[in-house]
Design a protein around this motif. Structure first.
Motif, mmCIF file in Angstrom:
data_model
loop_
_atom_site.group_PDB
_atom_site.id
_atom_site.type_symbol
_atom_site.label_atom_id
_atom_site.label_comp_id
_atom_site.label_asym_id
_atom_site.label_seq_id
_atom_site.Cartn_x
_atom_site.Cartn_y
_atom_site.Cartn_z
ATOM 1 N N ARG A 1 0.829 -1.215 0.000
ATOM 2 C CA ARG A 1 0.000 0.000 0.000
ATOM 3 C C ARG A 1 0.860 1.261 0.000
ATOM 4 N NH1 ARG A 1 -3.239 1.753 5.254
ATOM 5 N NH2 ARG A 1 -1.469 3.113 5.400
ATOM 6 N N PRO A 2 0.713 2.140 -0.996
ATOM 7 C CA PRO A 2 1.441 3.405 -0.980
ATOM 8 C C PRO A 2 0.915 4.303 0.143
ATOM 9 C CG PRO A 2 0.478 2.972 -3.154
ATOM 10 C CD PRO A 2 -0.078 1.960 -2.211
ATOM 11 N N VAL A 3 1.829 4.863 0.929
ATOM 12 C CA VAL A 3 1.424 5.728 2.044
ATOM 13 C C VAL A 3 2.099 7.098 1.996
ATOM 14 C CG1 VAL A 3 0.810 3.817 3.583
ATOM 15 C CG2 VAL A 3 3.151 4.715 3.602
ATOM 16 N N SER A 4 2.814 7.389 0.911
ATOM 17 C CA SER A 4 3.571 8.639 0.809
ATOM 18 C C SER A 4 2.703 9.880 0.903
ATOM 19 C CB SER A 4 4.338 8.689 -0.510
ATOM 20 O OG SER A 4 5.170 7.573 -0.621
ATOM 21 N N SER A 5 1.479 9.813 0.408
ATOM 22 C CA SER A 5 0.618 10.985 0.394
ATOM 23 C C SER A 5 -0.105 11.200 1.727
ATOM 24 C CB SER A 5 -0.406 10.887 -0.737
ATOM 25 O OG SER A 5 -1.245 9.775 -0.529
ATOM 26 N N GLU A 6 0.048 10.268 2.645
ATOM 27 C CA GLU A 6 -0.611 10.377 3.951
ATOM 28 C C GLU A 6 0.307 11.077 4.948
ATOM 29 O OE1 GLU A 6 -2.377 6.646 5.268
ATOM 30 O OE2 GLU A 6 -2.334 5.943 3.193
ATOM 31 N N ASP A 7 -0.295 11.672 5.973
ATOM 32 C CA ASP A 7 0.476 12.298 7.050
ATOM 33 C C ASP A 7 1.223 11.190 7.801
ATOM 34 O OD1 ASP A 7 1.347 13.399 9.500
ATOM 35 O OD2 ASP A 7 -0.351 14.778 9.575
ATOM 36 N N PRO A 8 2.569 11.288 7.904
ATOM 37 C CA PRO A 8 3.323 10.217 8.570
ATOM 38 C C PRO A 8 2.946 10.032 10.038
ATOM 39 C CG PRO A 8 4.768 12.039 7.949
ATOM 40 C CD PRO A 8 3.436 12.326 7.365
ATOM 41 N N ASP A 9 2.343 11.061 10.650
ATOM 42 C CA ASP A 9 1.866 10.914 12.026
ATOM 43 C C ASP A 9 0.632 10.022 12.104
ATOM 44 O OD1 ASP A 9 3.838 12.533 13.169
ATOM 45 O OD2 ASP A 9 2.631 14.352 12.972
ATOM 46 N N THR B 1 6.424 -4.679 6.462
ATOM 47 C CA THR B 1 7.589 -4.283 5.677
ATOM 48 C C THR B 1 7.327 -2.894 5.115
ATOM 49 O OG1 THR B 1 8.125 -6.556 5.063
ATOM 50 C CG2 THR B 1 9.030 -4.806 3.672
ATOM 51 N N LEU B 2 8.288 -1.999 5.314
ATOM 52 C CA LEU B 2 8.264 -0.668 4.715
ATOM 53 C C LEU B 2 9.336 -0.619 3.647
ATOM 54 C CD1 LEU B 2 8.057 1.853 7.698
ATOM 55 C CD2 LEU B 2 6.404 1.602 5.856
ATOM 56 N N GLU B 3 8.981 -0.096 2.480
ATOM 57 C CA GLU B 3 9.951 0.055 1.402
ATOM 58 C C GLU B 3 10.061 1.534 1.053
ATOM 59 O OE1 GLU B 3 10.157 -2.888 -1.672
ATOM 60 O OE2 GLU B 3 8.407 -3.893 -0.810
#
Length: 91
Positions: free
Chosen positions: A64-72, A81-83
């Motif tokens: 799942r791409p999460v780049s556009s979400e607030d990292p908090d 696993t994080l890539e």
């Protein structure tokens, strides 16, 4: 008793170069935020450019791409696993 588990980190391209490794693991007892992951990775690689590179990366949590979400707001559960995929030039 809380069992310690791991989060697997995989680095690609310039992130791999900045980390000096293909990946690493973080020991956790419970889910942590992506912000906490970045803080811990930065602390594990002091004085380098890893955090700067990681902040420019696309991030996958599993598939799942999460780049556009607030990292908090991104919770990373144990066993995940994080890539980190830096931007690529070309097409």
């Amino acid at each position: 008793m809380v069992e310690t588990q791991i989060i697997s980190i995989r680095y690609w391209a310039s992130a791999r170069s900045a980390a000096g490794a293909d990946g690493e693991t973080l020991a956790v007892d419970a889910p942590i935020t992506l912000t906490e992951v970045l803080t811990r990775l930065s602390a594990a690689h002091p004085g380098g450019r890893l955090l700067t590179v990681l902040q420019a990366c696309s991030v996958l949590l599993g598939d799942r791409p999460v780049s556009s979400e607030d990292p908090d707001d991104v919770l990373v559960p144990p066993g995940s696993t994080l890539e980190f995929l830096p931007p690529f030039a070309g097409g």
